[in-house]
Design a protein around this motif. Structure first.
Motif, PDB file in Angstrom:
ATOM      1  N   VAL A  45       0.836  -1.198   0.000  1.00 47.35           N
ATOM      2  CA  VAL A  45       0.000   0.000   0.000  1.00 47.35           C
ATOM      3  C   VAL A  45       0.873   1.251   0.000  1.00 47.35           C
ATOM      4  N   GLU A  46       2.049   1.195   0.632  1.00 46.59           N
ATOM      5  CA  GLU A  46       2.946   2.353   0.590  1.00 46.59           C
ATOM      6  C   GLU A  46       3.438   2.602  -0.835  1.00 46.59           C
ATOM      7  N   ARG A  47       3.756   1.532  -1.545  1.00 45.71           N
ATOM      8  CA  ARG A  47       4.185   1.703  -2.937  1.00 45.71           C
ATOM      9  C   ARG A  47       3.008   2.168  -3.797  1.00 45.71           C
ATOM     10  N   GLN A  48       1.800   1.729  -3.470  1.00 43.34           N
ATOM     11  CA  GLN A  48       0.609   2.156  -4.196  1.00 43.34           C
ATOM     12  C   GLN A  48       0.394   3.658  -4.024  1.00 43.34           C
ATOM     13  N   ILE A  49       0.615   4.166  -2.805  1.00 46.49           N
ATOM     14  CA  ILE A  49       0.477   5.608  -2.562  1.00 46.49           C
ATOM     15  C   ILE A  49       1.538   6.374  -3.342  1.00 46.49           C
ATOM     16  N   GLU A  50       2.764   5.845  -3.383  1.00 40.07           N
ATOM     17  CA  GLU A  50       3.834   6.520  -4.121  1.00 40.07           C
ATOM     18  C   GLU A  50       3.508   6.598  -5.617  1.00 40.07           C
ATOM     19  N   LEU A  51       2.986   5.508  -6.175  1.00 38.20           N
ATOM     20  CA  LEU A  51       2.698   5.493  -7.606  1.00 38.20           C
ATOM     21  C   LEU A  51       1.473   6.350  -7.948  1.00 38.20           C
ATOM     22  N   ALA A  52       0.464   6.387  -7.064  1.00 44.18           N
ATOM     23  CA  ALA A  52      -0.700   7.246  -7.292  1.00 44.18           C
ATOM     24  C   ALA A  52      -0.357   8.719  -7.093  1.00 44.18           C
ATOM     25  N   ASP A  53       0.539   8.997  -6.155  1.00 43.60           N
ATOM     26  CA  ASP A  53       1.048  10.349  -5.909  1.00 43.60           C
ATOM     27  C   ASP A  53      -0.075  11.366  -5.691  1.00 43.60           C
ATOM     28  N   PRO A  54      -0.931  11.179  -4.677  1.00 48.27           N
ATOM     29  CA  PRO A  54      -2.002  12.149  -4.439  1.00 48.27           C
ATOM     30  C   PRO A  54      -1.478  13.388  -3.720  1.00 48.27           C
ATOM     31  N   ASP A  55      -2.268  14.444  -3.743  1.00 44.76           N
ATOM     32  CA  ASP A  55      -1.938  15.640  -2.970  1.00 44.76           C
ATOM     33  C   ASP A  55      -2.250  15.437  -1.495  1.00 44.76           C
ATOM     34  N   ILE A  56      -3.367  14.755  -1.205  1.00 49.06           N
ATOM     35  CA  ILE A  56      -3.801  14.539   0.172  1.00 49.06           C
ATOM     36  C   ILE A  56      -4.194  13.081   0.326  1.00 49.06           C
ATOM     37  N   LEU A  57      -3.782  12.506   1.440  1.00 48.02           N
ATOM     38  CA  LEU A  57      -4.119  11.126   1.783  1.00 48.02           C
ATOM     39  C   LEU A  57      -5.122  11.155   2.937  1.00 48.02           C
ATOM     40  N   ILE A 112      -8.693   6.708  17.285  1.00 48.33           N
ATOM     41  CA  ILE A 112      -9.184   7.490  16.164  1.00 48.33           C
ATOM     42  C   ILE A 112      -9.960   8.724  16.626  1.00 48.33           C
ATOM     43  N   LEU A 113     -10.654   8.663  17.755  1.00 54.35           N
ATOM     44  CA  LEU A 113     -11.392   9.836  18.217  1.00 54.35           C
ATOM     45  C   LEU A 113     -10.447  10.961  18.632  1.00 54.35           C
ATOM     46  N   LYS A 114      -9.237  10.617  19.027  1.00 49.48           N
ATOM     47  CA  LYS A 114      -8.240  11.631  19.365  1.00 49.48           C
ATOM     48  C   LYS A 114      -7.429  12.043  18.143  1.00 49.48           C
ATOM     49  N   ALA A 115      -7.211  11.102  17.229  1.00 46.81           N
ATOM     50  CA  ALA A 115      -6.365  11.395  16.066  1.00 46.81           C
ATOM     51  C   ALA A 115      -7.132  12.098  14.952  1.00 46.81           C
ATOM     52  N   ARG A 116      -8.440  11.932  14.892  1.00 42.38           N
ATOM     53  CA  ARG A 116      -9.217  12.454  13.767  1.00 42.38           C
ATOM     54  C   ARG A 116      -9.172  13.981  13.743  1.00 42.38           C
ATOM     55  N   GLY A 117      -9.412  14.512  12.547  1.00 40.06           N
ATOM     56  CA  GLY A 117      -9.447  15.964  12.403  1.00 40.06           C
ATOM     57  C   GLY A 117      -8.083  16.607  12.417  1.00 40.06           C
ATOM     58  N   ARG A 118      -7.026  15.820  12.229  1.00 38.26           N
ATOM     59  CA  ARG A 118      -5.666  16.363  12.236  1.00 38.26           C
ATOM     60  C   ARG A 118      -4.945  15.907  10.973  1.00 38.26           C
ATOM     61  N   PHE A 119      -4.059  16.776  10.481  1.00 41.50           N
ATOM     62  CA  PHE A 119      -3.204  16.433   9.349  1.00 41.50           C
ATOM     63  C   PHE A 119      -1.856  15.951   9.876  1.00 41.50           C
ATOM     64  N   TYR A 120      -1.387  14.855   9.324  1.00 44.66           N
ATOM     65  CA  TYR A 120      -0.091  14.295   9.678  1.00 44.66           C
ATOM     66  C   TYR A 120       0.815  14.341   8.451  1.00 44.66           C
ATOM     67  N   PRO A 121       2.105  14.521   8.649  1.00 43.37           N
ATOM     68  CA  PRO A 121       3.011  14.453   7.490  1.00 43.37           C
ATOM     69  C   PRO A 121       3.213  12.996   7.071  1.00 43.37           C
ATOM     70  N   TYR A 122       3.114  12.763   5.780  1.00 41.48           N
ATOM     71  CA  TYR A 122       3.363  11.431   5.243  1.00 41.48           C
ATOM     72  C   TYR A 122       4.483  11.554   4.217  1.00 41.48           C
ATOM     73  N   ARG A 123       5.569  10.821   4.466  1.00 40.99           N
ATOM     74  CA  ARG A 123       6.746  10.921   3.605  1.00 40.99           C
ATOM     75  C   ARG A 123       6.711   9.825   2.540  1.00 40.99           C
ATOM     76  N   LEU A 124       6.850  10.224   1.295  1.00 43.08           N
ATOM     77  CA  LEU A 124       6.910   9.286   0.190  1.00 43.08           C
ATOM     78  C   LEU A 124       8.314   8.710   0.059  1.00 43.08           C
ATOM     79  N   GLY A 125       8.458   7.723  -0.804  1.00 48.10           N
ATOM     80  CA  GLY A 125       9.743   7.060  -0.945  1.00 48.10           C
ATOM     81  C   GLY A 125      10.835   7.949  -1.492  1.00 48.10           C
ATOM     82  N   ASP A 126      10.481   8.975  -2.283  1.00 45.63           N
ATOM     83  CA  ASP A 126      11.494   9.865  -2.848  1.00 45.63           C
ATOM     84  C   ASP A 126      11.831  11.033  -1.934  1.00 45.63           C
ATOM     85  N   GLY A 127      11.287  11.021  -0.708  1.00 45.39           N
ATOM     86  CA  GLY A 127      11.601  12.073   0.251  1.00 45.39           C
ATOM     87  C   GLY A 127      10.578  13.183   0.329  1.00 45.39           C
TER      88      GLY A 127
END
Length: 320
Positions: free
Chosen positions: A233-245, A263-278
């Motif tokens: 799934v990580e490689r799938q995200i890299e190949l799809a290359d979306p703006d927001i996950l 999830i009730l504490k984590a929801r509503g927040r943006f987290y940084p997600y690093r792709l394979g190319d940095g």
């Protein structure tokens, strides 16, 4: 009316057996232990309460003769004219060599690999894929995850892989397993309505799951199963290359963002997600539609999250 033939009866019996097997698979049964049920707790209690058997003294054994008994030779018959000589039959003693060991179970192409090694093998093979079609073909032949053998279909993705937003859930359910696409049941219908509320549909979004095979009985995937499927799934995200996950539910959020919060504490927040190319993209945590079906009062929280998603998409579009 034609009489039922033996072939018709065999076909009906086979169909009944397959339906019976499908019922148990849908209920989450993935191993047959015995032909009849056992009360293991009662057996353990009975064994603990049973008196220990008294050891009876063994009768004295007579010594065996040291010299072998003489054996009389078997009478031999001379062959008749034109008859071949009789063959000699010798008794073959059983071999003392140890029995051959069963071949080790394989995970992908790694013979005898443990779950950690299987995850490393999956990561190495996923990194070699350059397109989503190649990645899907790899998953169709991948044998490193046991869920592949209990699921009916691979559930890879649905929607537009060129979309700016990608939704990732946990694992397929019964409807998804039957159809072969993610979010096809009641939770998928709710997700469609949630996307429509902010102007999205399946032609403007890409949808997938952390685990592409349905766990038996809709149970939660084990940590070992998630670790093996995570590189794909990580490689799938890299190949799809979306703006927001968008991470739907706690398992997807914890797997992809690394947070340990519920999830009730984590929801509503943006987290940084690093792709394979940095490069980094933003990952939004929100509630899973299946949870909202069980807790309708929490839809107000999901609506707030989707309004954040709408604002983020509008903002990133304005900045282009």
């Amino acid at each position: 009316m034609e009489p039922m033939t033996a072939s018709h009866a065999d076909t009906d019996a086979r169909a009944d057996l397959m339906s019976y097997l499908d019922f148990h698979v849908e209920a989450g049964v993935d191993a047959a232990l015995d032909e009849r049920p056992h009360d293991r707790f009662a057996e353990a209690e009975a064994a603990a309460q049973a008196p220990a058997p008294r050891a009876e003294p063994a009768p004295p054994r007579e010594p065996l003769p040291r010299e072998p008994l003489p054996r009389e030779p078997l009478p031999q018959r001379d062959p008749a004219p034109g008859e071949d000589a009789p063959l000699e039959f010798r008794r073959e003693l059983p071999s003392r060599d140890p029995p051959p060991r069963e071949p080790p179970r394989t995970y992908g192409n790694a013979a005898g690999a443990k779950p950690g090694e299987a995850a490393d093998d999956a990561r190495a093979r996923a990194a070699q894929m350059t397109t989503l079609a190649e990645l899907e073909a790899l998953l169709r032949g991948f044998e490193g995850c046991g869920l592949r053998f209990t699921a009916k279909n691979l559930v890879f993705a649905d929607g537009n892989p060129q979309a700016r937003v990608m939704f990732v859930g946990e694992a397929p359910g019964a409807d998804e397993d039957r159809i072969g696409k993610p979010f096809m049941g009641r939770s998928g219908q709710l997700l469609d309505r949630m996307m429509a509320a902010i102007g999205l549909d399946r032609s403007s979004a890409y949808i997938s799951n952390v685990v592409p095979w349905r766990p038996p009985g809709n149970r939660n995937p084990t940590p070992q199963e998630i670790s093996i499927c995570r590189p794909f799934v990580e490689r799938q995200i890299e190949l799809a290359d979306p703006d927001i996950l968008v991470c739907l539910g706690a398992p997807a959020t914890q797997t992809l963002t690394g947070t340990k919060d519920g999830i009730l504490k984590a929801r509503g927040r943006f987290y940084p997600y690093r792709l394979g190319d940095g490069r980094e993209i933003r990952a939004l945590a929100t509630l899973h539609p299946a949870y909202l079906l069980r807790q309708p009062v929490q839809k107000r929280l999901a609506w707030r999250d989707f309004r954040m998603l709408k604002a983020a998409l509008d903002g990133s579009a304005a900045g282009r």
